[in-house]
Scaffold this active site. Structure first.
Site, PDB file in Angstrom:
ATOM      1  N   GLU A  14       0.717  -1.207  -0.007  1.00  0.00           N
ATOM      2  CA  GLU A  14      -0.113   0.009   0.128  1.00  0.00           C
ATOM      3  C   GLU A  14       0.897   1.339   0.044  1.00  0.00           C
ATOM      4  O   GLU A  14       0.416   2.538   0.147  1.00  0.00           O
ATOM      5  CB  GLU A  14      -1.085  -0.018   1.134  1.00  0.00           C
ATOM      6  CG  GLU A  14      -2.095  -0.819   1.333  1.00  0.00           C
ATOM      7  CD  GLU A  14      -1.531  -2.403   2.136  1.00  0.00           C
ATOM      8  OE1 GLU A  14      -0.108  -2.444   2.104  1.00  0.00           O
ATOM      9  OE2 GLU A  14      -2.509  -3.168   2.141  1.00  0.00           O
ATOM     10  N   LYS A  16       3.345   1.618   2.597  1.00  0.00           N
ATOM     11  CA  LYS A  16       3.527   1.909   3.862  1.00  0.00           C
ATOM     12  C   LYS A  16       5.037   2.386   4.215  1.00  0.00           C
ATOM     13  O   LYS A  16       5.109   3.008   5.136  1.00  0.00           O
ATOM     14  CB  LYS A  16       3.376   0.453   4.540  1.00  0.00           C
ATOM     15  CG  LYS A  16       2.191  -0.081   4.771  1.00  0.00           C
ATOM     16  CD  LYS A  16       1.906  -1.210   5.621  1.00  0.00           C
ATOM     17  CE  LYS A  16       2.887  -2.467   4.798  1.00  0.00           C
ATOM     18  NZ  LYS A  16       1.865  -2.853   3.670  1.00  0.00           N
ATOM     19  N   GLY A  17       6.045   2.159   3.291  1.00  0.00           N
ATOM     20  CA  GLY A  17       7.365   2.379   3.628  1.00  0.00           C
ATOM     21  C   GLY A  17       7.512   3.886   3.838  1.00  0.00           C
ATOM     22  O   GLY A  17       8.272   4.260   4.793  1.00  0.00           O
ATOM     23  N   HIS A  41       9.815  -2.955   1.855  1.00  0.00           N
ATOM     24  CA  HIS A  41       9.016  -1.467   2.111  1.00  0.00           C
ATOM     25  C   HIS A  41      10.033  -0.688   1.482  1.00  0.00           C
ATOM     26  O   HIS A  41      11.567  -0.052   1.625  1.00  0.00           O
ATOM     27  CB  HIS A  41       9.136  -1.203   3.512  1.00  0.00           C
ATOM     28  CG  HIS A  41       8.120  -1.970   4.120  1.00  0.00           C
ATOM     29  ND1 HIS A  41       7.878  -2.129   5.634  1.00  0.00           N
ATOM     30  CD2 HIS A  41       7.100  -2.827   3.738  1.00  0.00           C
ATOM     31  CE1 HIS A  41       6.873  -3.123   5.679  1.00  0.00           C
ATOM     32  NE2 HIS A  41       6.277  -3.275   4.708  1.00  0.00           N
ATOM     33  N   GLN A 222       3.149  -6.506   5.020  1.00  0.00           N
ATOM     34  CA  GLN A 222       2.028  -7.153   4.227  1.00  0.00           C
ATOM     35  C   GLN A 222       0.518  -6.211   4.427  1.00  0.00           C
ATOM     36  O   GLN A 222       0.859  -5.272   4.732  1.00  0.00           O
ATOM     37  CB  GLN A 222       1.958  -8.681   4.372  1.00  0.00           C
ATOM     38  CG  GLN A 222       3.121  -9.548   3.969  1.00  0.00           C
ATOM     39  CD  GLN A 222       4.147  -9.677   4.765  1.00  0.00           C
ATOM     40  OE1 GLN A 222       3.974  -9.804   6.155  1.00  0.00           O
ATOM     41  NE2 GLN A 222       5.371  -9.461   4.400  1.00  0.00           N
TER      42      GLN A 222
END
Ligand code: IMP
Length: 424
Positions: A14, A16-17, A41, A222
């Site tokens: 999505e 996130k990183g 990420h 994940q």
């Protein structure tokens, strides 16, 4: 910022990183709680791209202490190579990165078992990093933990018994010739020597930090629909990627967690096999994959792409207890004339407004869509919500309404400054 969990609210990837990197600026500790080096990420700083698989994405911030919690499965070779990569960029992991002595270790036989299983019918489409077999050993109570790598006698006993058992079953099922103990024992003892300085009791480390009012960011890997319990089983990973995993995967009690932030992409992607109700047909799939650079950060596999699915989004908000949402990659939709959102599923004449946990329904359903006008303008340089085109704002407002959670940030590009913080 208080103690916050960041979770992926779709099938992972999505973005996130980037969000973790940004929030880490104010964090004292950044903690991974599940998964392993199956994660990828990505953080982009100016024009340099970093991909982290095991070490928390907050590591680029000077202050942040980075912790790999007990719930993570650790491939020591991957960990050491990430530490070496950081060193080559002038970041020293010693005193900054800590690994739980309770975390389980991935061995070559786990990777082989993962690959051999994937070569059979009914595959999951795993990353072949040995994640599932390592967690299976943990649950079977024959796993080998990081602390065992520091204890030659314990490692010898446990490794011998594991190799003996794995060799027998691999030979019987796959006619695999088997692993020899000596090489693996030597290699992993050496890893133990090399990672010793990072190994500690992370449960006390994090809880003591919380007691001193330090700010802890829990970095989910994940995504919710890949969670072993709440995801689209069996097409899931083998850990609890949902917010609850932050407690079991670190030893921090739920009452110590103040906030859960869910990250959603403005559309949906998934890698690997499994149901995906809103998956695009071929021409749009190619277009979005290319524009969104939708290739796995760990395996390079092309990601499957589809419309935003508010049915699963709402479910994610519920199972994670999401307080706030971050919408990423809005810019990827910039040149679409019409944009769809799935608001229900139809199966055997029945309408499902809530995400069905019955896999036959998820696999066979037809999404019910509402269609929105696109905005057909570049959003990559927009700095304020009011600067977004009207239809883009309407889209964000609609996601917020459908998911029942406030959108606090919108990302329109991979760089740190391509982020709109919502203050209204
Ligand atoms: P495993 O985690 O390697 O066992 O793979 C199980 C499933 O999770 C497969 O569908 C993978 O593609 C997916 N998966 C694992 N890690 C990630 C990730 O970081 N992002 C997206 N999908 C992932």
């Amino acid at each position: 910022m208080s103690n916050t969990v960041i979770v992926g609210a779709q099938w992972g990837d999505e973005g996130k990183g980037k969000i973790i990197d940004i929030l880490s600026k104010d964090a004292d500790y950044v903690v991974r709680y599940q998964g392993g080096n199956n994660a990828g990420h990505t953080v982009v700083i100016v024009s340099e791209e970093f991909i982290f698989h095991l070490i928390p994405s907050g590591v680029l911030h000077k202050k942040a202490i980075c912790v790999i919690g007990n719930g993570v499965v650790v491939d020591p070779k991957a960990l050491l190579s990430e530490i070496a990569m950081l060193r080559s960029k002038g970041i020293e992991a010693s005193g900054k990165v800590f690994v739980s002595e309770q975390a389980h270790v991935i061995f070559p036989y786990h990777q082989t078992m993962d690959s051999l299983r994937e070569s059979k019918k009914g595959k999951i489409g795993t990353t072949k990093r040995g994640i599932g077999p390592c967690y299976a050993d943990k649950v079977s109570r024959c796993g080998i933990r990081v602390q065992d790598l520091l204890d030659p006698k314990a490692l010898k006993e446990k490794l011998q018994s594991n190799i003996e058992e794995k060799n027998k079953s691999l030979a019987a099922i796959y006619k695999f010739e088997g692993f020899s103990f000596d090489g693996i024992y030597k290699e992993y003892l050496e890893y133990g020597r090399e990672i010793k300085k990072y190994v500690t009791n992370t449960t006390f480390l994090i809880n003591n930090a919380i007691a001193k009012k330090k700010r802890v960011l829990f970095e989910g890997a994940q995504g919710t629909l890949l969670d072993i319990d709440h995801g689209t089983y069996p097409y899931v990973t083998s850990s609890n990627a949902t917010a609850g995993g932050a407690c079991t995967g670190t030893g921090v009690g739920p009452s110590r967690i103040d906030k859960v932030i869910g990250v959603v992409k403005a559309y949906t992607t998934r890698v690997g096999e499994g149901p995906f109700p809103t998956e695009f047909e071929a021409p749009l799939m190619e277009k979005i994959r290319k524009k969104g650079k939708e290739y796995g950060a760990t395996t390079g596999r092309p990601r499957r792409c589809g419309w935003f699915d508010a049915v699963l989004g709402r479910y994610s908000v519920m199972v994670n207890g999401i307080d706030e949402l971050v919408v990423t990659k809005l810019d990827v939709l910039d040149d679409l004339d019409k944009i769809k959102i799935a608001v229900g599923y139809k199966f055997n004449g029945k309408l499902y407004k809530d995400f069905p946990t019955n896999s036959t329904v998820v696999e066979g359903c037809e999404p019910v869509y509402e269609t929105h006008d696109g905005w057909l303008e570049d959003t990559t340089r927009v700095k304020k919500l009011s600067g977004l085109p009207l239809n883009a704002r309407k889209y964000i407002n609609r996601l917020e309404k459908l998911l029942g959670a406030h959108v606090s940030m919108v990302s329109t590009g991979s760089k740190r400054d391509q982020l709109i913080k919502r203050i209204d």
